[in-house]
Design an enzyme around this catalytic site. Structure first.
Site, mmCIF file in Angstrom:
data_model
loop_
_atom_site.group_PDB
_atom_site.id
_atom_site.type_symbol
_atom_site.label_atom_id
_atom_site.label_comp_id
_atom_site.label_asym_id
_atom_site.label_seq_id
_atom_site.Cartn_x
_atom_site.Cartn_y
_atom_site.Cartn_z
ATOM 1 N N LEU A 14 0.848 -1.199 0.000
ATOM 2 C CA LEU A 14 0.000 0.000 0.000
ATOM 3 C C LEU A 14 0.884 1.250 0.000
ATOM 4 O O LEU A 14 1.012 1.941 1.004
ATOM 5 C CB LEU A 14 -0.924 0.005 1.227
ATOM 6 C CG LEU A 14 -2.204 -0.789 1.066
ATOM 7 C CD1 LEU A 14 -2.958 -0.862 2.383
ATOM 8 C CD2 LEU A 14 -3.088 -0.180 -0.001
ATOM 9 N N HIS A 15 1.497 1.498 -1.126
ATOM 10 C CA HIS A 15 2.371 2.650 -1.291
ATOM 11 C C HIS A 15 1.915 3.463 -2.489
ATOM 12 O O HIS A 15 1.430 2.907 -3.464
ATOM 13 C CB HIS A 15 3.828 2.206 -1.477
ATOM 14 C CG HIS A 15 4.335 1.440 -0.302
ATOM 15 N ND1 HIS A 15 4.679 2.054 0.886
ATOM 16 C CD2 HIS A 15 4.520 0.115 -0.092
ATOM 17 C CE1 HIS A 15 5.063 1.148 1.753
ATOM 18 N NE2 HIS A 15 4.971 -0.044 1.185
ATOM 19 N N ALA A 16 2.072 4.770 -2.429
ATOM 20 C CA ALA A 16 1.792 5.720 -3.502
ATOM 21 C C ALA A 16 0.520 5.397 -4.288
ATOM 22 O O ALA A 16 -0.573 5.646 -3.813
ATOM 23 C CB ALA A 16 2.995 5.874 -4.409
ATOM 24 N N PRO A 18 -1.170 2.529 -5.248
ATOM 25 C CA PRO A 18 -2.184 1.661 -4.638
ATOM 26 C C PRO A 18 -2.859 2.317 -3.421
ATOM 27 O O PRO A 18 -4.064 2.166 -3.227
ATOM 28 C CB PRO A 18 -1.411 0.413 -4.226
ATOM 29 C CG PRO A 18 -0.226 0.400 -5.118
ATOM 30 C CD PRO A 18 0.121 1.843 -5.341
#
Length: 93
Positions: A14-16, A18
């Protein structure tokens, strides 16, 4: 309290991008939702900074929860989005 446990389907976690997709879906859910790592404290799922702060990795289990009326349907949609690692927000979310 309604709850869904799912594994993050995005390889990068769950980065940037997503996280942005997830936060937009959580905001659109219409009910307050929290997200947490399986062993962590819940944070507001509609907050980009809070979601990024989780540092959830691909394949890691997260917990989505809400005690609002109608939460089951919202959590089902969010769980599908996260577990399948969808690249865009589907119309059904």
């Amino acid at each position: 309290m309604a709850e869904r446990r799912v594994n993050v389907g995005w390889a990068e976690g769950l980065h940037a991008r997503p996280a942005s997709i997830f936060v937009r879906a959580a905001t659109a859910a219409g009910v307050p939702v929290t997200i947490a790592k399986a062993d962590g404290n819940p944070v507001n799922a509609a907050s980009m900074l809070a979601v990024l702060g989780l540092g959830a990795q691909g394949g890691e289990e997260i917990v989505l929860a809400s005690d609002a009326e109608g939460a089951d349907a919202a959590l089902d949609r969010l769980a599908r989005l996260v577990s399948e690692g969808l690249e865009e927000l589907p119309e059904t979310v």
